[in-house]
Design an enzyme around this catalytic site. Structure first.
Site, short mmCIF file in Angstrom:
data_model
loop_
_atom_site.label_atom_id
_atom_site.label_comp_id
_atom_site.label_asym_id
_atom_site.label_seq_id
_atom_site.Cartn_x
_atom_site.Cartn_y
_atom_site.Cartn_z
N CYS A 83 0.80 -1.23 0.00
CA CYS A 83 0.00 0.00 0.00
C CYS A 83 0.83 1.28 0.00
O CYS A 83 0.38 2.31 -0.52
CB CYS A 83 -0.94 0.03 1.21
N CYS A 86 1.61 3.66 -3.12
CA CYS A 86 0.57 4.56 -3.64
C CYS A 86 0.09 5.57 -2.61
O CYS A 86 -0.19 6.72 -2.94
CB CYS A 86 -0.62 3.75 -4.15
N HIS A 87 -0.04 5.14 -1.35
CA HIS A 87 -0.64 6.02 -0.34
C HIS A 87 0.41 6.74 0.50
O HIS A 87 0.06 7.61 1.29
CB HIS A 87 -1.55 5.20 0.58
N MET A 124 -8.20 1.76 -6.91
CA MET A 124 -7.81 0.95 -5.76
C MET A 124 -8.05 -0.52 -6.08
O MET A 124 -9.14 -0.91 -6.48
CB MET A 124 -8.66 1.38 -4.55
N HIS A 363 8.49 13.29 -11.57
CA HIS A 363 9.12 11.98 -11.48
C HIS A 363 10.43 11.96 -12.27
O HIS A 363 11.44 12.41 -11.79
CB HIS A 363 8.16 10.88 -11.95
N HIS A 405 5.70 8.99 -18.70
CA HIS A 405 6.84 8.31 -18.06
C HIS A 405 7.91 8.11 -19.13
O HIS A 405 8.01 7.06 -19.75
CB HIS A 405 6.43 6.97 -17.45
#
Length: 579
Positions: A83, A86-87, A124, A363, A405
């Site tokens: 998790c 992402c979080h 999710m 990024h 990306h």
């Protein structure tokens, strides 16, 4: 770690959109303007954190549902493995939404169980219905998320110096090159799950040496002199490798944090090889080190306010770092706050940092062909930030496709629009070509002059070379096997023609496995391009070499030491920023 570890992060949601709309969407729906998280991005952003859950102290909240010490330890492990990517480690939100108690406590355990079990329209994963979490584990995570997030330990100068080791002091190293290796056409190849790199000769296609490094090396960088190779793993370990030794090997190492992605060296004239710099995901900071020993000299935190809402963010991770050719500057992408930092290293005791507001979720990126403009992907904002390294300011924000990306991107001359820089995307099948010549092609500068079609989303890298007329685009994270196991190639001189598909994995002839094809990388001459065929740790992987002119198979490199090869870095092209 097997390649299948990515699979749960891209599961198709197993419940109907109607059910999700009634039960889930009101609490955790994406904000207006947000791009929903797709399977390709989950596969990329949701990789396990390298923060050790055992090092994170438990924080049990009285108002939250009961949870035992053993349960808390298990929940921490699940969160950091599945998790946190992402979080965020602190659950403040990154690609995924915030999951702090002010959000989770009002929803309650039963609601959270449904959310975890079925997933959400914003991307999710359906952890429960996919079978990745048992009903008991879903219940555990629903209770865990209502407690205060446990905070990993900081990593300062004392911690860094405790890991710092000079294996061979500079005075004991060779005074001249002791091997006959062609260092300009050597490749550093990441053996991701083996925690090693392989040095492969570009001419013979043979492995010269395998060197133990940190886990999941993210990038390799060459010092300005061409003598040293710096590699950094996702576990924040840096290896400094002396390429002049009879057999190149590590001469210094250090761990600069708990999780990291980036390392770079000083390139400005007169300060070549003087400093190295590394940026970490946790703690959110960067460190400047001596270039020939990795001794840490200066640590700077990146915590601060976001560029859009001006809210404080406690976990703004350091993503890409490049070395300026215009000034003695390191250019640093700070992901969650959306800031580009230009760090002048002339006097690190009186450090001068120019802060440029760009866009959130910066990024990766690379230089335009003149090496003046840094083209940086703000992936969740669907923008490319153009930073003028000479003037030390933002030149433009360019709207592109979904979740760009580019890796370093690709530079070439468009037959109609002049010099361009290209990016592919994780979130859609487009390839954006941005004009990069504000002098001779002013009308095209900092605009998307073409939007081409590729095979699909899930692209991580795009690449060309000054001696090539081809543009290669991988799609390694596509959920479709035929697409993830091949690459698209376009003719730069006839872009309207569309793309040709090269069956790279088929050419490798490996048998079973995911066989994801990732990261085109040219040799020094630009007449052949190498692709990693990335299989599981217990399966056979390979590197496929393609003749650039004919687009035909030239060689397949197979070796039992080639365990999960991913990134490849040609020394000459990496040093001179050729892409």
């Amino acid at each position: 770690m097997k390649i299948t570890r990515y699979r749960p992060l891209c599961r198709t949601l197993a419940v109907s959109s109607l059910a999700l709309g009634l039960v889930m969407a009101p609490a955790f729906a994406a904000n207006e303007g947000d791009h929903p998280i797709g399977g390709e991005e989950q596969r990329y952003e949701g990789a396990p954190s390298t923060v050790n859950p055992g090092d994170v102290k438990d924080v049990v909240s009285p108002a939250a549902p009961k949870i035992s010490a053993a349960e808390f330890e298990k929940a921490k492990k699940i969160f950091f493995e599945r998790c946190a990517g992402c979080h965020g480690v602190l659950r403040k939100g990154a690609t995924g939404k915030p999951l702090t108690p002010d959000v989770t406590l009002p929803k309650g355990t039963e609601y959270l169980k449904l959310f975890i079990n079925f997933g959400s329209p914003a991307g999710m994963p359906n952890w429960g219905t996919s079978g990745e979490l048992t009903p008991d584990e879903v219940d555990l995570m629903a209770r865990y998320l209502q407690h205060e997030p446990p905070i990993p330990p900081e990593f300062g100068m004392a911690e860094m110096k405790a890991t710092w080791k000079v294996v061979v002091p500079p005075e004991d190293r060779p005074k001249q090159k002791l091997n006959d290796l062609d260092l300009e056409n050597m490749f550093s190849v990441t053996l991701r799950d083996a925690g090693k790199i392989a040095l492969i000769d570009g001419a013979t296609k043979k492995i010269v040496h395998v060197i133990k490094t940190g886990y999941a090396v993210h990038i390799s960088r060459i010092s300005a002199s061409g003598r040293y190779l710096y590699v950094i793993g996702r576990d924040a370990k840096i290896n400094l490798i002396d390429l002049w030794m009879k057999t190149p090997d590590t001469v210094a190492e250090i761990k600069v944090g708990l999780e990291a992605r980036s390392v770079e060296t000083s390139k400005y004239k007169g300060m070549e090889d003087k400093y190295a710099i590394a940026g970490t995901y946790w703690p959110p900071q960067f460190v400047i080190m001596d270039g020939d020993t990795l001794e840490p000299k200066k640590i700077v935190a990146t915590r601060g306010m976001t560029v859009d809402t001006q809210d404080y963010h406690p976990e703004p991770r350091v993503a890409a770092i490049v070395a300026s050719h215009e000034h003695p500057d390191f250019i640093i992408n700070v992901k969650e706050t959306g800031k580009v930092l230009m760090v002048n290293y002339e006097d690190i005791r009186n450090l001068q940092v120019t802060e440029i507001e760009a866009a959130r979720f910066l990024h990766d990126g690379g230089w335009d062909s003149t090496q003046r403009y840094f083209m940086s992907a703000a992936n969740k904002s669907n923008k490319i930030a153009v930073v003028d390294s000479r003037e030390r300011k933002l030149a433009a924000l360019v709207e592109v496709g979904a979740i760009p990306h580019p890796g370093r991107g690709a530079n070439f001359i468009d037959p109609e629009f002049g010099p361009v820089w290209a990016t592919s995307h994780l979130g859609d099948d487009t390839i954006a070509l941005i004009g990069t010549d504000p002098e001779k092609h002013k009308d095209n500068a900092w605009k998307v002059v073409r939007s081409l079609k590729g095979q699909g989303g899930g692209s991580l890298f795009i690449k060309s070379h000054p001696n090539s007329s081809n543009l290669y685009v991988d799609t390694a994270l596509s959920p479709h096997e035929a697409i993830s196991q091949s690459v698209a190639v376009l003719d730069i001189n006839n872009l309207d023609k569309g793309f040709e598909v090269l069956p790279i994995a088929q050419w490798a002839d490996l048998g079973e496995g995911a066989k994801r094809v990732v990261q085109p990388e040219f040799n020094k001459a630009g007449d052949e391009v190498w692709f990693s065929v990335w299989n599981g740790k217990e399966q056979t992987s390979a590197i496929v070499v393609v003749d650039d002119k004919s687009r035909k198979l030239k060689a397949v490199i197979k070796d039992e030491r080639l365990v999960t090869p991913t990134g490849k870095f040609n020394f000459y092209n990496t040093l001179h920023d050729i892409y």
